[in-house]
Design a protein around this motif. Structure first.
Motif, mmCIF file in Angstrom:
data_model
loop_
_atom_site.group_PDB
_atom_site.id
_atom_site.type_symbol
_atom_site.label_atom_id
_atom_site.label_comp_id
_atom_site.label_asym_id
_atom_site.label_seq_id
_atom_site.Cartn_x
_atom_site.Cartn_y
_atom_site.Cartn_z
ATOM 1 N N GLY A 1 28.482 38.733 34.874
ATOM 2 C CA GLY A 1 29.314 37.628 34.405
ATOM 3 C C GLY A 1 30.745 38.044 34.118
ATOM 4 N N VAL A 2 31.004 39.340 34.027
ATOM 5 C CA VAL A 2 32.360 39.821 33.801
ATOM 6 C C VAL A 2 33.235 39.588 35.029
ATOM 7 C CG1 VAL A 2 31.910 42.167 34.617
ATOM 8 C CG2 VAL A 2 33.685 41.785 32.897
ATOM 9 N N VAL A 3 32.615 39.445 36.202
ATOM 10 C CA VAL A 3 33.360 39.234 37.447
ATOM 11 C C VAL A 3 33.047 37.877 38.080
ATOM 12 C CG1 VAL A 3 33.721 40.086 39.801
ATOM 13 C CG2 VAL A 3 33.482 41.708 37.918
ATOM 14 N N ILE A 4 31.753 37.537 38.124
ATOM 15 C CA ILE A 4 31.321 36.295 38.772
ATOM 16 C C ILE A 4 31.345 35.148 37.774
ATOM 17 C CG2 ILE A 4 29.419 35.147 39.975
ATOM 18 C CD1 ILE A 4 28.519 37.880 40.960
ATOM 19 N N LYS A 5 32.017 34.085 38.151
ATOM 20 C CA LYS A 5 32.129 32.908 37.286
ATOM 21 C C LYS A 5 30.997 31.916 37.533
ATOM 22 C CE LYS A 5 35.276 29.088 36.196
ATOM 23 N NZ LYS A 5 36.596 28.475 36.485
ATOM 24 N N THR B 1 26.706 31.147 47.337
ATOM 25 C CA THR B 1 28.164 31.213 47.257
ATOM 26 C C THR B 1 28.572 31.698 45.873
ATOM 27 O OG1 THR B 1 28.371 29.358 48.795
ATOM 28 C CG2 THR B 1 30.324 29.937 47.518
ATOM 29 N N LEU B 2 29.381 32.759 45.848
ATOM 30 C CA LEU B 2 29.851 33.323 44.580
ATOM 31 C C LEU B 2 31.298 32.929 44.337
ATOM 32 C CD1 LEU B 2 28.381 36.960 44.787
ATOM 33 C CD2 LEU B 2 27.332 34.886 43.832
ATOM 34 N N TYR B 3 31.572 32.467 43.124
ATOM 35 C CA TYR B 3 32.928 32.152 42.674
ATOM 36 C C TYR B 3 33.311 33.191 41.627
ATOM 37 C CZ TYR B 3 32.182 27.515 44.765
ATOM 38 O OH TYR B 3 31.936 26.474 45.637
ATOM 39 N N VAL C 1 31.162 47.647 36.965
ATOM 40 C CA VAL C 1 32.324 47.713 37.845
ATOM 41 C C VAL C 1 32.732 49.164 38.075
ATOM 42 C CG1 VAL C 1 34.716 46.951 38.155
ATOM 43 C CG2 VAL C 1 33.092 45.484 36.953
ATOM 44 N N ILE C 2 33.142 49.477 39.311
ATOM 45 C CA ILE C 2 33.645 50.809 39.644
ATOM 46 C C ILE C 2 35.158 50.724 39.801
ATOM 47 C CG2 ILE C 2 33.573 52.713 41.286
ATOM 48 C CD1 ILE C 2 30.825 51.734 42.153
ATOM 49 N N VAL C 3 35.883 51.444 38.954
ATOM 50 C CA VAL C 3 37.345 51.429 39.009
ATOM 51 C C VAL C 3 37.860 52.846 39.214
ATOM 52 C CG1 VAL C 3 37.526 49.390 37.525
ATOM 53 C CG2 VAL C 3 37.564 51.648 36.508
ATOM 54 N N PRO C 4 38.974 53.011 39.929
ATOM 55 C CA PRO C 4 39.536 54.343 40.143
ATOM 56 C C PRO C 4 40.389 54.771 38.958
ATOM 57 C CG PRO C 4 40.877 52.734 41.267
ATOM 58 C CD PRO C 4 39.730 51.973 40.656
ATOM 59 N N ARG C 5 40.733 56.049 38.932
ATOM 60 C CA ARG C 5 41.669 56.537 37.925
ATOM 61 C C ARG C 5 43.084 56.184 38.353
ATOM 62 N NH1 ARG C 5 39.501 62.728 36.857
ATOM 63 N NH2 ARG C 5 37.442 62.178 36.021
ATOM 64 N N LEU C 6 43.847 55.706 37.399
ATOM 65 C CA LEU C 6 45.241 55.384 37.689
ATOM 66 C C LEU C 6 46.101 56.643 37.548
ATOM 67 C CD1 LEU C 6 45.612 51.939 35.890
ATOM 68 C CD2 LEU C 6 45.304 52.378 38.328
ATOM 69 N N PRO C 7 47.265 56.660 38.188
ATOM 70 C CA PRO C 7 48.145 57.834 38.086
ATOM 71 C C PRO C 7 48.461 58.167 36.628
ATOM 72 C CG PRO C 7 48.922 56.344 39.794
ATOM 73 C CD PRO C 7 47.828 55.617 39.069
ATOM 74 N N ALA C 8 48.647 59.450 36.355
ATOM 75 C CA ALA C 8 48.968 59.891 34.995
ATOM 76 C C ALA C 8 50.244 59.212 34.511
ATOM 77 C CB ALA C 8 49.132 61.407 34.966
ATOM 78 N N ASP D 1 36.732 31.273 29.486
ATOM 79 C CA ASP D 1 35.451 30.798 29.984
ATOM 80 C C ASP D 1 34.365 31.856 29.867
ATOM 81 O OD1 ASP D 1 36.597 32.418 31.813
ATOM 82 O OD2 ASP D 1 36.266 31.148 33.554
ATOM 83 N N VAL D 2 34.756 33.136 29.746
ATOM 84 C CA VAL D 2 33.762 34.183 29.532
ATOM 85 C C VAL D 2 33.340 34.216 28.075
ATOM 86 C CG1 VAL D 2 33.325 36.665 29.596
ATOM 87 C CG2 VAL D 2 34.594 35.574 31.448
#
Length: 273
Positions: A87-91, A128-130, A190-197, A209-210
């Motif tokens: 639910g953090v991504v799919i509405k 169908t995903l929103y 969720v899989i997120v990358p490391r951002l630049p230092a 809505d969440v």
């Protein structure tokens, strides 16, 4: 029984027609809404966010309670392979059932994104995903063939052991907004990358809505015991994380090359004198 594939949507692919080969991923690109709105949304270039999903069905034979038109009770769903809250991504999730069902279009506004029915026949279900407003303004269409009977049709059916058919996929969001990244960067689904230092994100802003919806506890799902473990899912998740690290390194090298090129152009007139 389960299958695995990764799905990708590019900027030149605006319609998703179903699962794609394993070598691809569903790549959700940035919004194409009016320029004014896009200017208000800061996006992270050369960054991708991945969301693993599993979708399929579980079917129970009714045994002595079975009738000609009601032989099985089944549940179709979209879930996290690790049973985290999507639910953090799919509405919203919309399931399109066979036209013979009452109200064949079923809309689920919050997790768990699953519905249960009973019947006797197998058919294709369109899903169908929103996504939430800070995630993506495109839709994602999935297709699942409802499976009620075991592969070995000659063998006896059991009321204790259900038929389980699932597929694994990975949805990729390219150039996500800073707000989306900040909101989900510590979420286990969720899989997120490391951002630049030294890169700083704005403080996460929860979506209204969440917050208004009751948080779904995945541990309470009675079907958990039947869900596939996806032995290969762990490897796929590790590959996804490694791929993102490579992409981040490539982006860093590109920036360094750009700086060197600019310095070279500045020095070139001096060397010609």
């Amino acid at each position: 029984m389960h299958s695995s594939s990764t799905k990708k949507l590019g900027s030149d692919q605006t319609d998703i027609v179903g699962p794609t080969p394993k070598s691809q991923r569903s790549k959700m690109v940035k919004s194409t809404e009016d320029g004014e709105k896009k200017n208000l949304i800061k996006r992270l270039k050369d960054v991708e966010i991945s969301v693993p999903i599993a979708y399929g069905n579980i079917a129970f034979w009714l045994g002595k309670k079975a009738s000609e038109y009601q032989s099985h009770k089944w549940t179709v769903y979209v879930r996290s392979p690790t049973n985290e809250d999507l639910g953090v991504v799919i509405k919203r999730a919309v399931f399109q059932l066979h036209s013979s069902f009452n109200n064949p279009t079923r809309v689920l506004e919050s997790p768990p994104f699953e519905l249960s029915e009973s019947g006797w026949g197998e058919f294709e279900i369109a899903i169908t995903l929103y996504f939430h407003s800070d995630v993506c303004d495109k839709l994602l269409n999935l297709y699942h063939h409802l499976k009620l009977y075991p592969e070995d049709e000659s063998g006896p059916m059991s009321i204790k052991k259900p038929v389980v058919v699932e597929s694994y996929d990975e949805i990729v969001f390219s150039e996500p907004s800073e707000g989306f990244f900040a909101r989900v960067q510590n979420h286990p689904a969720v899989i997120v990358p490391r951002l630049p230092a030294g890169f700083s994100l704005p403080p996460p802003v929860p979506l209204e809505d969440v917050n208004e919806k009751k948080r779904y506890d995945t541990k309470d799902n009675p079907l958990n015991q039947w869900f596939k473990n996806f032995s290969e899912a762990d490897e796929l998740l590790q590959l996804a994380a490694a791929r993102q690290q490579v992409q981040a390194h490539v982006a860093k090298l590109r920036r360094q090359i750009s700086v060197i090129d600019e310095q070279h152009q500045q020095l070139k007139p001096t060397s010609d004198r």
